[in-house]
Design an enzyme around this catalytic site. Structure first.
Site, PDB file in Angstrom:
ATOM      1  N   SER A   1      22.268  22.281  38.482  1.00 44.86           N
ATOM      2  CA  SER A   1      23.375  21.526  39.068  1.00 44.86           C
ATOM      3  C   SER A   1      22.990  20.053  39.049  1.00 44.86           C
ATOM      4  CB  SER A   1      23.662  22.005  40.488  1.00 44.86           C
ATOM      5  OG  SER A   1      22.503  21.983  41.281  1.00 44.86           O
TER       6      SER A   1
ATOM      7  N   ASP B   1      16.984  17.423  33.565  1.00 43.57           N
ATOM      8  CA  ASP B   1      15.773  18.250  33.577  1.00 43.57           C
ATOM      9  C   ASP B   1      15.721  19.142  32.340  1.00 43.57           C
ATOM     10  OD1 ASP B   1      15.229  17.107  36.001  1.00 43.57           O
ATOM     11  OD2 ASP B   1      15.713  18.874  37.196  1.00 43.57           O
TER      12      ASP B   1
ATOM     13  N   LYS C   1      15.832  26.188  31.589  1.00 37.44           N
ATOM     14  CA  LYS C   1      16.347  25.886  32.930  1.00 37.44           C
ATOM     15  C   LYS C   1      17.630  26.704  33.079  1.00 37.44           C
ATOM     16  CE  LYS C   1      16.701  22.975  36.639  1.00 37.44           C
ATOM     17  NZ  LYS C   1      15.656  22.645  37.622  1.00 37.44           N
TER      18      LYS C   1
ATOM     19  N   THR D   1      10.032  19.749  37.166  1.00 34.80           N
ATOM     20  CA  THR D   1      10.310  19.456  35.755  1.00 34.80           C
ATOM     21  C   THR D   1       9.126  18.763  35.102  1.00 34.80           C
ATOM     22  OG1 THR D   1      12.683  19.271  36.215  1.00 34.80           O
ATOM     23  CG2 THR D   1      11.880  18.303  34.160  1.00 34.80           C
TER      24      THR D   1
ATOM     25  N   GLU E   1      11.981  27.079  34.322  1.00 31.78           N
ATOM     26  CA  GLU E   1      11.977  26.284  35.556  1.00 31.78           C
ATOM     27  C   GLU E   1      13.090  26.739  36.480  1.00 31.78           C
ATOM     28  OE1 GLU E   1      12.862  21.800  37.234  1.00 31.78           O
ATOM     29  OE2 GLU E   1      12.580  22.061  35.075  1.00 31.78           O
ATOM     30  N   GLY E   2      12.737  26.992  37.731  1.00 33.20           N
ATOM     31  CA  GLY E   2      13.726  27.355  38.728  1.00 33.20           C
ATOM     32  C   GLY E   2      14.489  26.148  39.224  1.00 33.20           C
ATOM     33  N   VAL E   3      15.271  26.368  40.268  1.00 37.16           N
ATOM     34  CA  VAL E   3      16.084  25.293  40.841  1.00 37.16           C
ATOM     35  C   VAL E   3      15.753  25.166  42.316  1.00 37.16           C
ATOM     36  CG1 VAL E   3      18.000  26.890  41.212  1.00 37.16           C
ATOM     37  CG2 VAL E   3      18.441  24.435  41.175  1.00 37.16           C
ATOM     38  N   GLY E   4      15.474  23.935  42.772  1.00 42.92           N
ATOM     39  CA  GLY E   4      15.122  23.731  44.161  1.00 42.92           C
ATOM     40  C   GLY E   4      13.852  24.473  44.542  1.00 42.92           C
TER      41      GLY E   4
ATOM     42  N   ASN F   1       0.947  18.489  42.646  1.00 41.98           N
ATOM     43  CA  ASN F   1       1.531  17.310  42.018  1.00 41.98           C
ATOM     44  C   ASN F   1       1.507  16.165  43.022  1.00 41.98           C
ATOM     45  OD1 ASN F   1       2.838  15.732  40.082  1.00 41.98           O
ATOM     46  ND2 ASN F   1       4.869  16.314  40.818  1.00 41.98           N
TER      47      ASN F   1
END
Length: 234
Positions: A42, A55, A38, A17, A116-119, A176
């Site tokens: 979850s 996020d 997004k 994020t 943005e993806g998840v995990g 990052n």
């Protein structure tokens, strides 16, 4: 110019994020009108108007204009668990038609949508759908966020292999710095540059005070790569 870019990560909790918000700031500063998305989230709280994910709200705050929450986050689930489990618990099926409609609406008034993806890359979206399925459906190139900590080389190489094996376009990676005490961080970055099959598009510094506008100044190469990918989009 449009479509956008998909931001995935080597794992959860590695700053996707922060990187996505920084990309939005960098693109908008370069006069490329960009909004965040997004599609599935979850870990949401009910603010009285419905479930809201932190996020997704961060992406909205750094987007051009004020995109509607329902477009930015079409599928919001309360519990902070794997999305396919959260969806099953809620009795909801994650469908790409809703995501595609939201993406099209966001694209109508922008130059680029940062999705943005998840995990991590292989985290499933539903019992039958993967993030690779979504990327192919939206026809988006992929940027990989590498959380710079012990083990990042292995995680990054495996994720890059999976992205390519899934038939998706891998245009670059962003490091990052999430561990300020990481030993030999620069050597690890050099190893990633040598071994990943796509260029480094920026390294974000570690900071307790996460400022997406400041971080965006480190992403000029990413802006160039995204602009080029958007120009190639059908």
């Amino acid at each position: 110019m449009t479509r956008g870019v998909f931001v995935t990560g080597t794992d959860t909790g590695i700053g996707k994020t922060h990187v996505a918000a920084s990309l939005l700031c960098a693109l908008n500063a370069a006069r490329i009108r960009a909004v965040g998305m997004k599609p599935v989230a979850s870990g949401c709280d009910d603010d009285g108007d419905g479930l809201r994910n932190a996020d997704a709200l961060t992406l909205i705050a750094n987007s051009a204009g004020t995109p509607a929450y329902a477009l930015v986050n079409p599928f919001a689930f309360r519990d902070p668990i794997a999305p396919h489990i959260a969806a099953r618990d809620a009795g909801v099926e994650v469908t790409f038609d809703r995501i595609d409609a939201a993406f099209a609406a966001l694209s109508a008034n922008t130059d680029c949508v940062v999705v943005e993806g998840v995990g991590g890359w292989c985290a499933p979206l539903s019992e039958s759908k993967t993030q690779a399925d979504l990327v192919r459906a939206l026809k988006l190139p992929v940027i990989l966020v590498v959380g710079l900590r012990l083990g990042c080389i292995n995680h990054a190489i495996l994720t890059a292999r999976a992205i390519l094996a899934d038939g998706c376009e891998f245009i670059g990676w962003i490091g990052n710095r999430i561990d300020p005490h990481m030993l030999r961080a620069d050597d690890n970055i050099d190893a990633l540059r040598e071994r990943l099959p796509a260029p480094c598009l920026g390294i974000l510094p570690y900071s307790n005070d996460i400022d997406a506008r400041h971080a965006g100044a480190h992403l000029t190469d990413a802006v160039t790569a995204i602009s080029a990918a958007c120009r190639r989009a059908p």
